[in-house]
Every structure is written in structure tokens, then in C-alpha cells.
Design a protein around this motif. Structure first.
Motif, PDB file in Angstrom:
ATOM      1  N   GLU A  13     -14.788  20.618  32.744  1.00  7.74           N
ATOM      2  CA  GLU A  13     -15.971  20.180  31.550  1.00  7.74           C
ATOM      3  C   GLU A  13     -16.639  18.989  31.918  1.00  7.74           C
ATOM      4  O   GLU A  13     -17.769  19.071  31.655  1.00  7.74           O
ATOM      5  CB  GLU A  13     -14.735  19.261  30.700  1.00  7.74           C
ATOM      6  CG  GLU A  13     -15.657  18.966  29.218  1.00  7.74           C
ATOM      7  CD  GLU A  13     -16.353  19.738  28.232  1.00  7.74           C
ATOM      8  OE1 GLU A  13     -16.859  19.356  27.597  1.00  7.74           O
ATOM      9  OE2 GLU A  13     -15.971  20.963  28.739  1.00  7.74           O
ATOM     10  N   ALA A  15       0.593  24.517  32.988  1.00 11.35           N
ATOM     11  CA  ALA A  15       0.011  24.201  31.773  1.00 11.35           C
ATOM     12  C   ALA A  15      -0.447  22.956  31.659  1.00 11.35           C
ATOM     13  O   ALA A  15      -1.589  22.489  31.336  1.00 11.35           O
ATOM     14  CB  ALA A  15       0.695  24.764  30.800  1.00 11.35           C
ATOM     15  N   LEU A  16       0.318  21.863  32.232  1.00 13.42           N
ATOM     16  CA  LEU A  16      -0.022  20.406  31.754  1.00 13.42           C
ATOM     17  C   LEU A  16      -1.094  20.073  32.936  1.00 13.42           C
ATOM     18  O   LEU A  16      -2.072  19.470  32.885  1.00 13.42           O
ATOM     19  CB  LEU A  16       1.273  19.541  32.124  1.00 13.42           C
ATOM     20  CG  LEU A  16       2.194  19.467  31.014  1.00 13.42           C
ATOM     21  CD1 LEU A  16       3.433  18.742  31.196  1.00 13.42           C
ATOM     22  CD2 LEU A  16       1.636  18.865  29.696  1.00 13.42           C
ATOM     23  N   ALA A  32      -3.338  22.055  34.539  1.00  7.06           N
ATOM     24  CA  ALA A  32      -4.299  22.634  33.974  1.00  7.06           C
ATOM     25  C   ALA A  32      -5.101  22.077  32.661  1.00  7.06           C
ATOM     26  O   ALA A  32      -6.436  21.971  32.768  1.00  7.06           O
ATOM     27  CB  ALA A  32      -4.115  24.376  33.458  1.00  7.06           C
ATOM     28  N   LEU A  33      -4.294  21.480  31.862  1.00  6.56           N
ATOM     29  CA  LEU A  33      -4.891  20.749  30.745  1.00  6.56           C
ATOM     30  C   LEU A  33      -5.360  19.290  31.270  1.00  6.56           C
ATOM     31  O   LEU A  33      -6.634  19.023  30.821  1.00  6.56           O
ATOM     32  CB  LEU A  33      -3.853  20.804  29.689  1.00  6.56           C
ATOM     33  CG  LEU A  33      -4.221  19.895  28.376  1.00  6.56           C
ATOM     34  CD1 LEU A  33      -5.504  20.538  27.682  1.00  6.56           C
ATOM     35  CD2 LEU A  33      -3.033  19.565  27.336  1.00  6.56           C
ATOM     36  N   PHE A  34      -4.743  18.844  31.914  1.00  9.41           N
ATOM     37  CA  PHE A  34      -4.875  17.362  32.280  1.00  9.41           C
ATOM     38  C   PHE A  34      -5.774  17.094  33.495  1.00  9.41           C
ATOM     39  O   PHE A  34      -6.380  15.880  33.954  1.00  9.41           O
ATOM     40  CB  PHE A  34      -3.827  16.390  32.053  1.00  9.41           C
ATOM     41  CG  PHE A  34      -3.187  16.390  30.708  1.00  9.41           C
ATOM     42  CD1 PHE A  34      -3.917  15.486  29.846  1.00  9.41           C
ATOM     43  CD2 PHE A  34      -2.122  17.019  30.656  1.00  9.41           C
ATOM     44  CE1 PHE A  34      -3.274  15.559  28.565  1.00  9.41           C
ATOM     45  CE2 PHE A  34      -1.497  16.932  29.148  1.00  9.41           C
ATOM     46  CZ  PHE A  34      -2.362  16.139  28.238  1.00  9.41           C
ATOM     47  N   TYR A  52      -7.599  20.281  35.600  1.00  5.19           N
ATOM     48  CA  TYR A  52      -8.356  21.125  35.888  1.00  5.19           C
ATOM     49  C   TYR A  52      -9.532  21.554  34.593  1.00  5.19           C
ATOM     50  O   TYR A  52     -10.469  21.425  34.872  1.00  5.19           O
ATOM     51  CB  TYR A  52      -7.767  22.260  36.191  1.00  5.19           C
ATOM     52  CG  TYR A  52      -7.289  22.593  37.318  1.00  5.19           C
ATOM     53  CD1 TYR A  52      -7.898  22.269  39.002  1.00  5.19           C
ATOM     54  CD2 TYR A  52      -5.739  22.676  37.535  1.00  5.19           C
ATOM     55  CE1 TYR A  52      -6.837  22.279  40.033  1.00  5.19           C
ATOM     56  CE2 TYR A  52      -4.902  22.821  38.885  1.00  5.19           C
ATOM     57  CZ  TYR A  52      -5.764  22.583  39.702  1.00  5.19           C
ATOM     58  OH  TYR A  52      -4.904  22.420  41.006  1.00  5.19           O
ATOM     59  N   TYR A  53      -9.006  21.437  33.615  1.00  2.00           N
ATOM     60  CA  TYR A  53     -10.033  21.327  32.503  1.00  2.00           C
ATOM     61  C   TYR A  53     -10.871  20.058  32.567  1.00  2.00           C
ATOM     62  O   TYR A  53     -12.326  20.304  32.267  1.00  2.00           O
ATOM     63  CB  TYR A  53      -9.178  21.524  31.126  1.00  2.00           C
ATOM     64  CG  TYR A  53     -10.220  21.274  30.121  1.00  2.00           C
ATOM     65  CD1 TYR A  53     -11.031  22.428  29.545  1.00  2.00           C
ATOM     66  CD2 TYR A  53     -10.145  20.186  29.067  1.00  2.00           C
ATOM     67  CE1 TYR A  53     -11.822  22.097  28.392  1.00  2.00           C
ATOM     68  CE2 TYR A  53     -10.979  20.057  28.030  1.00  2.00           C
ATOM     69  CZ  TYR A  53     -11.812  20.954  27.678  1.00  2.00           C
ATOM     70  OH  TYR A  53     -12.589  21.020  26.591  1.00  2.00           O
ATOM     71  N   PRO A  54     -10.416  19.031  32.702  1.00  2.00           N
ATOM     72  CA  PRO A  54     -11.381  17.852  32.675  1.00  2.00           C
ATOM     73  C   PRO A  54     -12.448  17.922  33.973  1.00  2.00           C
ATOM     74  O   PRO A  54     -13.766  17.598  33.602  1.00  2.00           O
ATOM     75  CB  PRO A  54     -10.402  16.671  32.826  1.00  2.00           C
ATOM     76  CG  PRO A  54      -9.108  16.833  32.530  1.00  2.00           C
ATOM     77  CD  PRO A  54      -9.185  18.360  32.782  1.00  2.00           C
TER      78      PRO A  54
END
Length: 293
Positions: free
Chosen positions: A29, A17-18, A20-22, A24-26
């Protein structure tokens, strides 16, 4: 799914989750933002599709910055991987045990120096009037080679590259030294019995046995060369006349000086694609060699 696998997935979920958040999401985006034109000082975003990428293709500074990154990557692979491997083999095979430890410390010391401090140090070394480089040339009668190393568009990027090699060379040497120490001594003894000299033993035993470490170092070195930023900003700021710009500094200048955030996001996407492709190709090549062996 067994209970054991469920338990393993439960333990891995927070880390995933971390990531993915820090991570893959950036990335996703940033790709999305590269499709828009927008400013930090004006509200609203205008969708432009691939216009920012077309702007990059038509931007001579972008191509010059990319070329500087390529120079940086090639030089770093040659010195930080190739030459470091030779030095690591020399330290392990030809140098006495006591002197070996001293030399390891000497070579590793630059890696412990802050990048900012190293950049300022080399700025003083490259000073055209009072710098140690020009002073050394004058001392040996080579006054004609004295130069404004960071102030000349033809040599500015090479001055930065030289500083980076000096700082990172010892670190990669130590990593390769550890890899060489893990090679079974029996292989070297067998090569000696077969009549192989030191050079042949190096290419037939040492190089193949440290392939995993060299593959990792090549990936890290190439990725680092395309992500370089601090060295250039500290020493030249991308100048003179954008001659020492790299993709990272041109991204920064486009975003925070030119206020073209969409174009900066497009440059960031290009950097990601290049580093991802370089790493994937190197891993694929290494695996094919391992299977062939």
C-alpha cells in the motif's frame, strides 16, 4: 499433500495471515501511495507516477539525510559489532569470573534506559555552557575544543550517533558473549597446543565461530541505522538547518509539516528497499562464506 502437512499448514495459517495483513499489505500500500500526490486536508488523489521519486533525486535534504544514515550505519557496524566482539572476547577470556559478571551488568545498563531519557541526558551533556563534555574539556586545559555540539551543523549528527553507540554497545556485547560461550572449549585448547597466541586465536577461532551471530547483528544494526528516528527527534529535531536529518525524520517532516504525503510514502519505499537490499546481500555473503568453509 499428506494429512500431517495439512495440519501444519492449518496451524501456520493464522500467523501467515497476520504477517500478510500487518507487514506485507502496508508495504504494498505504501508503494501504491508513493505514485500519487495527495494531502490529508484535501480530498482526492492525483496520480503522478514516479514524480515523487524524481523529487527525491532532486532534493538536497533527501541526499543529506541518506548520507547521515550511511554515517550512522558504518559507525554502528564498527562499534556495535566490531568493537563489541572484541570486548566480548576480552570479557570471556581475560577477565575473572566475578568481575566478568559485574562488567556485563555495567555495559548492559545503558540498553535498559529509555531512548527518550538517553536523548535528554545527552542533550544536557552537550550543553555548550553547562554541559559535562565542555566542562571536562575545560578541566583538562582543552578549552579550545569546547563546542556547541548539537547547535553546529558540522557536529550535530555525530552527537546523535555517539549517544546511540553508548546505548546499544552493551546489548550487542551481551549477545556476542553468549555466542562465544557456545564455542567448544576444545577449539581453543587445540589452538593453544598449535602455538597460536590470543590475537591469532581470536581471528581463527572466535570470529569464524560467531559468524551467524555477527551476520544477524550486522543486518539488525544496518536496518536500525536506516530506520532511526527517535534519537534525532529528541535531540535535534533534524536541525540545525536540516543538518542532522535522517530519512525517517525527513519522511516525518515531509508528511506532517510539508503535507506532502505522496513524497513521504516515496521516502518510506526507499528506506524499505535499502534495508531489504542490505539484509539480502549480507545473508548471501554469509552463506557463500559458509559454503566455502
Amino acid at each position: 499433500m499428506t494429512r500431517r502437512r495439512i495440519r501444519h499448514a492449518f496451524y501456520a495459517a493464522p500467523a501467515l495471515a497476520l504477517i500478510a495483513l500487518f507487514v506485507y499489505y502496508p508495504i504494498v500500500e505504501n508503494v501504491r501511495l508513493s505514485l500519487f500526490k495527495f494531502s490529508v486536508f484535501r480530498p482526492g488523489m492525483r496520480y503522478v507516477g514516479l514524480e515523487n521519486y524524481r523529487q527525491a533525486l532532486q532534493d538536497p535534504v533527501f541526499w543529506h539525510a541518506l548520507l547521515n544514515n550511511v554515517f550512522y550505519a558504518v559507525t554502528s557496524v564498527v562499534f556495535q559489532v566490531g568493537a563489541a566482539l572484541v570486548l566480548a572476547a576480552v570479557l570471556e577470556e581475560l577477565i575473572g569470573r566475578r568481575l566478568r559478571g559485574v562488567l556485563r551488568a555495567v555495559y548492559f545498563i545503558p540498553a535498559a534506559v529509555s531512548m527518550t531519557v538517553a536523548g535528554l541526558l545527552f542533550q544536557f551533556l552537550y550543553q555548550p555552557d553547562a554541559g559535562l563534555v565542555n566542562g571536562a574539556l575545560a578541566a583538562v586545559g582543552l578549552d579550545g575544543l569546547q563546542h556547541d555540539w548539537l547547535g553546529d551543523a558540522a557536529t550535530s549528527i555525530w552527537g546523535v550517533i555517539n549517544m546511540s553507540q553508548w546505548q546499544s554497545f552493551g546489548y550487542t556485547t551481551m549477545l556476542l558473549t553468549v555466542a562465544i560461550q557456545r564455542i567448544p572449549r576444545e577449539l581453543y585448547e587445540a589452538a593453544t597446543v598449535d602455538g597460536a597466541g590470543r590475537i591469532r586465536t581470536f581471528f581463527n577461532v572466535t570470529v569464524p565461530m560467531v559468524r551467524e551471530m555477527t551476520t544477524l547483528l550486522i543486518i539488525l544494526t544496518v536496518s536500525g541505522a536506516f530506520l532511526v528516528f527517535n534519537e534525532v527527534m529528541v535531540m535535534t529535531g533534524g536541525g540545525p538547518a536540516n543538518s542532522s536529518q535522517v530519512l525517517g525524520t525527513w519522511l516525518y517532516a515531509s508528511a506532517f509539516t510539508g503535507d506532502d504525503m505522496g513524497y513521504a510514502a516515496a521516502i518510506g519505499t526507499v528506506i524499505f528497499l535499502i534495508t531489504f537490499a542490505a539484509g539480502a546481500l549480507q545473508l548471501l555473503h554469509s552463506r557463500r562464506k559458509a559454503v566455502a568453509a
